[in-house]
Enzyme design. Sequence first.
Site, PDB file in Angstrom:
ATOM      1  N   TYR A 170       4.116   4.216  11.765  1.00  0.00           N
ATOM      2  CA  TYR A 170       4.125   3.447  12.397  1.00  0.00           C
ATOM      3  C   TYR A 170       4.777   2.666  10.973  1.00  0.00           C
ATOM      4  O   TYR A 170       5.028   1.520  10.851  1.00  0.00           O
ATOM      5  CB  TYR A 170       3.098   2.377  11.648  1.00  0.00           C
ATOM      6  CG  TYR A 170       1.769   2.703  11.402  1.00  0.00           C
ATOM      7  CD1 TYR A 170       1.542   1.990   9.539  1.00  0.00           C
ATOM      8  CD2 TYR A 170       0.581   3.879  11.477  1.00  0.00           C
ATOM      9  CE1 TYR A 170       1.227   2.091   8.857  1.00  0.00           C
ATOM     10  CE2 TYR A 170       0.230   3.614   9.871  1.00  0.00           C
ATOM     11  CZ  TYR A 170       0.675   3.283   8.932  1.00  0.00           C
ATOM     12  OH  TYR A 170      -1.229   3.215   7.817  1.00  0.00           O
ATOM     13  N   HIS A 197      -3.593   4.956   4.579  1.00  0.00           N
ATOM     14  CA  HIS A 197      -4.582   4.253   4.849  1.00  0.00           C
ATOM     15  C   HIS A 197      -5.336   4.648   4.494  1.00  0.00           C
ATOM     16  O   HIS A 197      -5.923   4.139   3.794  1.00  0.00           O
ATOM     17  CB  HIS A 197      -4.820   3.113   6.169  1.00  0.00           C
ATOM     18  CG  HIS A 197      -6.535   2.837   6.317  1.00  0.00           C
ATOM     19  ND1 HIS A 197      -6.913   1.466   6.086  1.00  0.00           N
ATOM     20  CD2 HIS A 197      -8.053   3.220   6.370  1.00  0.00           C
ATOM     21  CE1 HIS A 197      -7.846   0.761   6.204  1.00  0.00           C
ATOM     22  NE2 HIS A 197      -8.128   2.388   6.351  1.00  0.00           N
ATOM     23  N   ARG A 220       1.024  -0.647  -0.327  1.00  0.00           N
ATOM     24  CA  ARG A 220      -0.212  -0.359  -0.356  1.00  0.00           C
ATOM     25  C   ARG A 220       0.762   1.022  -0.360  1.00  0.00           C
ATOM     26  O   ARG A 220       1.665   1.548   0.946  1.00  0.00           O
ATOM     27  CB  ARG A 220      -0.980   0.203   1.503  1.00  0.00           C
ATOM     28  CG  ARG A 220      -2.237   1.417   1.236  1.00  0.00           C
ATOM     29  CD  ARG A 220      -2.236   1.073   2.486  1.00  0.00           C
ATOM     30  NE  ARG A 220      -1.923   1.885   3.741  1.00  0.00           N
ATOM     31  CZ  ARG A 220      -2.049   1.750   4.615  1.00  0.00           C
ATOM     32  NH1 ARG A 220      -1.866   0.934   5.530  1.00  0.00           N
ATOM     33  NH2 ARG A 220      -0.877   2.423   5.767  1.00  0.00           N
TER      34      ARG A 220
HETATM   35  C1  LIG Z   1     -15.210  -5.280  11.579  1.00  0.00           C
HETATM   36  C2  LIG Z   1     -14.851  -4.381  11.368  1.00  0.00           C
HETATM   37  N1  LIG Z   1     -13.597  -3.836  11.915  1.00  0.00           N
HETATM   38  C3  LIG Z   1     -12.717  -2.346  12.138  1.00  0.00           C
HETATM   39  C4  LIG Z   1     -12.665  -1.816  11.207  1.00  0.00           C
HETATM   40  C5  LIG Z   1     -12.079  -0.470  10.497  1.00  0.00           C
HETATM   41  N2  LIG Z   1     -11.270  -0.791   9.526  1.00  0.00           N
HETATM   42  C6  LIG Z   1     -11.687  -0.057   8.258  1.00  0.00           C
HETATM   43  S1  LIG Z   1     -10.618  -0.618   7.425  1.00  0.00           S
HETATM   44  C7  LIG Z   1      -9.664  -1.647   8.507  1.00  0.00           C
HETATM   45  C8  LIG Z   1      -8.285  -2.662   7.837  1.00  0.00           C
HETATM   46  C9  LIG Z   1      -8.143  -3.552   7.365  1.00  0.00           C
HETATM   47  O1  LIG Z   1      -7.130  -3.857   6.425  1.00  0.00           O
HETATM   48  P1  LIG Z   1      -6.885  -5.088   5.127  1.00  0.00           P
HETATM   49  O2  LIG Z   1      -7.975  -5.690   5.308  1.00  0.00           O
HETATM   50  O3  LIG Z   1      -5.845  -5.307   5.228  1.00  0.00           O
HETATM   51  O4  LIG Z   1      -7.249  -3.951   4.091  1.00  0.00           O
HETATM   52  P2  LIG Z   1      -6.830  -2.576   3.818  1.00  0.00           P
HETATM   53  O5  LIG Z   1      -7.203  -1.309   4.051  1.00  0.00           O
HETATM   54  O6  LIG Z   1      -4.977  -2.985   3.892  1.00  0.00           O
HETATM   55  O7  LIG Z   1      -6.630  -2.839   1.995  1.00  0.00           O
HETATM   56  C10 LIG Z   1      -9.660  -1.526   9.150  1.00  0.00           C
HETATM   57  C11 LIG Z   1      -9.286  -1.767  11.237  1.00  0.00           C
HETATM   58  C12 LIG Z   1     -13.686  -1.475  10.010  1.00  0.00           C
HETATM   59  N3  LIG Z   1     -14.156  -1.037   8.969  1.00  0.00           N
HETATM   60  N4  LIG Z   1     -15.346  -3.371  10.116  1.00  0.00           N
END
Ligand SMILES: Cc1ncc(C[n+]2csc(CCOP(=O)(O)OP(=O)(O)O)c2C)c(N)n1
Length: 327
Positions: free
Chosen positions: A253, A244, A240
Site C-alpha cells: 500500500y 504496521h 511510521r
Molecule cells: C476497534 C478496533 N478496530 C480495529 C483494530 C485493528 N487495528 C489495530 S491497530 C489499527 C490501526 C490503528 O491506526 P492508528 O490509530 O492510526 O494508529 P497507528 O497503528 O498507525 O499508530 C487497527 C485498525 C483494533 N485493534 N481495534
Amino acid sequence: MHLSEPKQVEMFWMMLLARRLDERAWVLHRQGKIAFHISGIGQEAAQVGAAFALRRGEDWVVPYYRDLALMLCLGYTPREFMLSLMGKREDPSSGGRQMPSHWSLRRVNVVSHSAPVATQTPHAVGVALAIKLRREDKVVLTTIGEGATSQGEWYEAVNWAAVHRLPVVFMVENNGYAISEPVEKQMAVEGAAARACGLGLEGVAVDGTDALAVYAAVARSVEKARSGEGPTLIEARMYRLTPHSSDDDDRTYRTREEVEAAKRRDPLLRMRQHLEAQGWLTPEGLERMEAEAKALVEDAVDYATRAPYPAPEEAAYPVFSAEVRRG
Ligand SMILES: Cc1ncc(C[n+]2csc(CCOP(=O)(O)OP(=O)(O)O)c2C)c(N)n1
C-alpha cells in the site's frame, strides 16, 4: 520552556535507546524468538518530548502500543520490554498475558490499554475526572494513533473532558497511516487537531519529528490542565517508518520511494544533528552512547531469554477475579 543541555542530551539518549531496542525486537521476530512486534520507530521524538513535559511518576499516563520511548522516559527498563516481548512471567504489564507493547507500569501511574483502539481514551478521561474530584495536582497524558480518532469512544471521551474541563492532554501520534489506510481516507479534515473545534477544546498541530517542539506544546498544555483550564488536543505529525506490525507487508500500500524520503526526516537523525550543531554531542560521545545502548539491549535479551514463563496453572491469574474463576 527552555530545556538545558543535559536534558536535551538525555532526550536524545532515550530516543536512541528506544530505537536500538525496537530494532532488536524486529530481529528477534525474524529469528522466530518472539511472536509479534509493533514498532515505534519514527515516533520517538514526540514521545520523548511529551514525557519530558510531565512530572514523571506523579502524573498519569495512558499510552498506546507504539510508545516505547515514552515508557523508557517514565522508567520502564529494557529488561521489562524484553520480558513483555517474550511473554515472560516477570513482565510488569501483564505477567505475559497481554500482547506485547500494551504497557502498564503501576509504580509510575501507567494504565494498561486494551487491544480495541481508542478504548484507552475513556480510561484516561476517567482518571482525569478522579483527579479533579480529589483536587489532586496531577494531569493525565494519553496517546493514540490518528486512525483511532475515528472511533466513537474517542469522541465520547474527548467531549466529556472538554465539557467538564478535565486535566488531560490528548496527544495524537499522526504517523500517516492506520495500517494500510492513509490519513486522507480516514478524515475529511486536514488532521486530527482540526477535530478539536467541533468538541470545544483547543487543537494544536505540531511537528512530531521535533522533540523540542512537541515538548513545548505538551508543556504548555500540561500547565493549562494543571491550572484548571481544561484539556488540549495535540496532533504530532510524523511518519511510521516501519510496517504496521511484524504481521504487515507495507509494500502492498505504499511505495519504497515514499518510505525512503521519510527516512531523511528521521527524528533520531534530526535530534542528533541538532545536538551536534550545538556542540553538545561529539563523535566520541555518540560512540559511547551506542555502546551503552548495545550493552543494555544484550543484557535485556539475555535476561528475558532466561526468565521463566508463567506457569500453566496460573493462566487465569490475574486476568479474572477470584469470583469469576470460581464461577
Ligand atoms: C476497534 C478496533 N478496530 C480495529 C483494530 C485493528 N487495528 C489495530 S491497530 C489499527 C490501526 C490503528 O491506526 P492508528 O490509530 O492510526 O494508529 P497507528 O497503528 O498507525 O499508530 C487497527 C485498525 C483494533 N485493534 N481495534
